[in-house]
Design a protein around this motif. Structure first.
Motif, PDB file in Angstrom:
ATOM      1  N   ILE A   1       0.868  -1.184   0.000  1.00 13.16           N
ATOM      2  CA  ILE A   1       0.000   0.000   0.000  1.00 13.16           C
ATOM      3  C   ILE A   1       0.902   1.230   0.000  1.00 13.16           C
ATOM      4  N   ALA A   2       0.495   2.272  -0.695  1.00 13.74           N
ATOM      5  CA  ALA A   2       1.346   3.463  -0.815  1.00 13.74           C
ATOM      6  C   ALA A   2       0.495   4.721  -0.855  1.00 13.74           C
ATOM      7  N   ILE A   3       1.141   5.851  -0.577  1.00  9.73           N
ATOM      8  CA  ILE A   3       0.506   7.164  -0.676  1.00  9.73           C
ATOM      9  C   ILE A   3       1.288   7.961  -1.711  1.00  9.73           C
ATOM     10  N   TYR A   4       0.560   8.523  -2.660  1.00 18.53           N
ATOM     11  CA  TYR A   4       1.171   9.314  -3.733  1.00 18.53           C
ATOM     12  C   TYR A   4       0.610  10.726  -3.714  1.00 18.53           C
ATOM     13  N   ARG A   5       1.373  11.641  -4.255  1.00 20.50           N
ATOM     14  CA  ARG A   5       0.866  12.989  -4.514  1.00 20.50           C
ATOM     15  C   ARG A   5       0.420  13.029  -5.968  1.00 20.50           C
ATOM     16  N   THR A   6      -0.703  13.662  -6.224  1.00 23.80           N
ATOM     17  CA  THR A   6      -1.210  13.714  -7.603  1.00 23.80           C
ATOM     18  C   THR A   6      -0.424  14.722  -8.424  1.00 23.80           C
ATOM     19  N   ASN A   7      -0.418  14.541  -9.735  1.00 21.01           N
ATOM     20  CA  ASN A   7       0.302  15.454 -10.632  1.00 21.01           C
ATOM     21  C   ASN A   7      -0.397  16.799 -10.749  1.00 21.01           C
ATOM     22  N   ARG A   8      -1.707  16.771 -10.767  1.00 22.76           N
ATOM     23  CA  ARG A   8      -2.450  18.015 -10.971  1.00 22.76           C
ATOM     24  C   ARG A   8      -2.400  18.935  -9.769  1.00 22.76           C
ATOM     25  N   THR A   9      -2.562  18.369  -8.588  1.00 15.67           N
ATOM     26  CA  THR A   9      -2.513  19.162  -7.362  1.00 15.67           C
ATOM     27  C   THR A   9      -1.503  18.498  -6.433  1.00 15.67           C
ATOM     28  N   PRO A  10      -0.271  19.001  -6.344  1.00 18.12           N
ATOM     29  CA  PRO A  10       0.769  18.341  -5.562  1.00 18.12           C
ATOM     30  C   PRO A  10       0.438  18.172  -4.082  1.00 18.12           C
ATOM     31  N   SER A  11      -0.451  19.009  -3.550  1.00 15.51           N
ATOM     32  CA  SER A  11      -0.769  18.883  -2.129  1.00 15.51           C
ATOM     33  C   SER A  11      -1.791  17.775  -1.864  1.00 15.51           C
ATOM     34  N   LYS A  12      -2.405  17.251  -2.919  1.00 18.64           N
ATOM     35  CA  LYS A  12      -3.406  16.206  -2.779  1.00 18.64           C
ATOM     36  C   LYS A  12      -2.735  14.844  -2.658  1.00 18.64           C
ATOM     37  N   LYS A  13      -3.228  14.009  -1.720  1.00 20.30           N
ATOM     38  CA  LYS A  13      -2.647  12.689  -1.507  1.00 20.30           C
ATOM     39  C   LYS A  13      -3.629  11.612  -1.945  1.00 20.30           C
ATOM     40  N   LEU A  14      -3.100  10.592  -2.594  1.00 19.94           N
ATOM     41  CA  LEU A  14      -3.896   9.480  -3.077  1.00 19.94           C
ATOM     42  C   LEU A  14      -3.374   8.200  -2.426  1.00 19.94           C
ATOM     43  N   VAL A  15      -4.266   7.408  -1.847  1.00 21.23           N
ATOM     44  CA  VAL A  15      -3.902   6.133  -1.242  1.00 21.23           C
ATOM     45  C   VAL A  15      -4.159   5.045  -2.272  1.00 21.23           C
ATOM     46  N   LYS A  16      -3.151   4.187  -2.513  1.00 20.42           N
ATOM     47  CA  LYS A  16      -3.292   3.151  -3.541  1.00 20.42           C
ATOM     48  C   LYS A  16      -2.874   1.801  -2.975  1.00 20.42           C
ATOM     49  N   LEU A  17      -3.737   0.820  -3.185  1.00 14.92           N
ATOM     50  CA  LEU A  17      -3.464  -0.555  -2.785  1.00 14.92           C
ATOM     51  C   LEU A  17      -2.751  -1.257  -3.928  1.00 14.92           C
ATOM     52  N   HIS A  18      -1.597  -1.871  -3.640  1.00 17.37           N
ATOM     53  CA  HIS A  18      -0.838  -2.571  -4.675  1.00 17.37           C
ATOM     54  C   HIS A  18      -0.977  -4.088  -4.575  1.00 17.37           C
ATOM     55  N   ASP A  19      -0.942  -4.632  -3.373  1.00 17.56           N
ATOM     56  CA  ASP A  19      -0.980  -6.083  -3.195  1.00 17.56           C
ATOM     57  C   ASP A  19      -2.410  -6.524  -2.873  1.00 17.56           C
ATOM     58  N   TRP A  20      -3.188  -6.738  -3.910  1.00 19.16           N
ATOM     59  CA  TRP A  20      -4.596  -7.094  -3.762  1.00 19.16           C
ATOM     60  C   TRP A  20      -4.768  -8.469  -3.128  1.00 19.16           C
ATOM     61  N   ASN A  21      -3.903  -9.420  -3.457  1.00 19.81           N
ATOM     62  CA  ASN A  21      -4.027 -10.769  -2.901  1.00 19.81           C
ATOM     63  C   ASN A  21      -3.828 -10.773  -1.394  1.00 19.81           C
ATOM     64  N   TRP A  22      -2.853 -10.028  -0.924  1.00 16.25           N
ATOM     65  CA  TRP A  22      -2.590  -9.916   0.508  1.00 16.25           C
ATOM     66  C   TRP A  22      -3.785  -9.287   1.218  1.00 16.25           C
ATOM     67  N   ALA A  23      -4.305  -8.192   0.675  1.00 13.15           N
ATOM     68  CA  ALA A  23      -5.451  -7.514   1.285  1.00 13.15           C
ATOM     69  C   ALA A  23      -6.685  -8.417   1.268  1.00 13.15           C
ATOM     70  N   ASP A  24      -6.878  -9.117   0.173  1.00 14.37           N
ATOM     71  CA  ASP A  24      -8.026 -10.013   0.050  1.00 14.37           C
ATOM     72  C   ASP A  24      -7.937 -11.150   1.067  1.00 14.37           C
ATOM     73  N   ALA A  25      -6.759 -11.714   1.226  1.00 16.80           N
ATOM     74  CA  ALA A  25      -6.576 -12.826   2.165  1.00 16.80           C
ATOM     75  C   ALA A  25      -6.901 -12.408   3.596  1.00 16.80           C
ATOM     76  N   TRP A  26      -6.469 -11.214   3.985  1.00 15.08           N
ATOM     77  CA  TRP A  26      -6.740 -10.767   5.362  1.00 15.08           C
ATOM     78  C   TRP A  26      -8.197 -10.361   5.545  1.00 15.08           C
ATOM     79  N   ALA A  27      -8.813  -9.798   4.532  1.00 15.85           N
ATOM     80  CA  ALA A  27     -10.235  -9.445   4.630  1.00 15.85           C
ATOM     81  C   ALA A  27     -11.084 -10.704   4.779  1.00 15.85           C
ATOM     82  N   ILE A  28     -10.743 -11.747   4.050  1.00 20.15           N
ATOM     83  CA  ILE A  28     -11.470 -13.010   4.157  1.00 20.15           C
ATOM     84  C   ILE A  28     -11.202 -13.651   5.516  1.00 20.15           C
TER      85      ILE A  28
END
Length: 103
Positions: free
Chosen positions: A61-88
């Motif tokens: 999981i990571a936090i990025y700054r957007t290109n259009r508005t540098p002060s804006k933060k976007l949270v992005k999930l990268h490892d879907w299998n890991w997240a899915d396994a723990w949610a289940i």
């Protein structure tokens, strides 16, 4: 919590974090941190999102700054299998609206 045979892969996450990961997966794996529900969900459950990213690294999981508005933060999930396994594992998986819940 000790991991037993058949449990999801480490790192081990707690119930609240598993609920957050399930929620994030339902929203295509990303959300705007400052606006809307993402910030509220983290505040309600006392999830330190920045600490979470530090602990689990940008591979999961990571936090990025957007290109259009540098002060804006976007949270992005990268490892879907890991997240899915723990949610289940915790029983907090949010099914698609077409999927039926088991009774």
């Amino acid at each position: 919590m000790a991991l037993e045979r058949g449990d999801p892969p480490p790192p081990v996450v707690g119930y609240d974090l598993a609920r957050f990961l399930a929620w994030l997966k339902k929203r295509d794996g990303y959300c705007d941190y400052e606006e809307g529900e993402c910030y509220c969900r983290c505040a309600k459950t006392d999830i330190d999102l920045f600490g979470l990213v530090k602990e689990y690294g940008p591979g999961r999981i990571a936090i990025y700054r957007t290109n259009r508005t540098p002060s804006k933060k976007l949270v992005k999930l990268h490892d879907w299998n890991w997240a899915d396994a723990w949610a289940i594992y915790y029983g907090v998986e949010i099914p698609h609206h077409r999927h039926r819940k088991g009774m």
